[in-house]
Design an enzyme around this catalytic site. Structure first.
Site: not given
Length: 208
Positions: A150-151
């Protein structure tokens, strides 16, 4: 054909050189991911412990440390569609019960560290990070944090797109399942970043 050989044969995974002015970027290492029973709990602290060692080495070497955290307005309006897509992000809204948005003490900001508050996956999107890096003449970002798929991934893609060399510390990033974690590390190494072990990163920082 072996997958690594297939990608290498297509020209993926060319090496990027570590620049002369690195910074360590610690992405979203907050209680929500490390608190047993929390909705976003990863189930392991190993990446946090690794990140703490990288941060310690960076500070000892005089390398800047930047941390990110996530925070939203009480109704999540500043999170847009992302806030609606990922329901667990409500834990980062103003007034949410508990302290799940707090940065973990193992990597807590020290004097001189910068904390960037973000609303979306990438640490670059909608923040002052790029301007800060440019002002400090940073050319390399050593990435620790969560989640790998994700991030961390989003930040690495935006880093290389913005002209910074992303070095993802394999031991210092984590995900809620090994499958997206390993797949993301493979793809990052092929297209968007260098993926280094903690040992290799610590050795490089200690040489400074």
């Amino acid at each position: 054909m072996d997958l690594s050989d297939d990608y290498a044969g297509a020209g993926f995974g060319q090496p990027l050189d570590w620049g002369s002015s690195p910074a360590v970027l610690v992405i979203d290492m907050v209680r929500a991911y490390f608190e047993p029973g929390a909705e976003l709990y990863l189930g392991s602290r190993s990446c946090l412990d690794s990140a703490a060692r990288v941060v310690g080495a960076a500070r000892a070497a005089g390398v800047p440390v930047i941390l990110t955290r996530v925070a939203y307005a009480a109704d999540g309006v500043d999170g847009g569609l992302f806030y609606r897509k990922v329901g667990a992000l409500r834990h980062f809204a103003t007034g949410a019960p508990g302290s799940l948005g707090e940065i973990m003490p193992e990597v807590a900001p020290a004097d001189g560290d910068l904390v960037v508050t973000k609303q979306y996956a990438s640490a670059f999107f909608g923040t002052s990070l790029a301007a800060t890096l440019a002002a400090r003449r940073i050319d390399t970002l050593v990435l620790c944090g969560v989640s790998t798929s994700g991030c961390v991934r989003a930040t690495a893609v935006d880093a290389i797109s913005s002209g910074y060399v992303p070095i993802v510390v394999a031991d210092a990033v984590g995900d809620r399942d090994p499958r997206p974690h390993e797949a993301s590390l493979f793809d990052l190494a092929a297209k968007y970043a260098e993926v280094w072990s903690e040992e290799k990163v610590l050795k490089r920082l200690n040489q400074r």
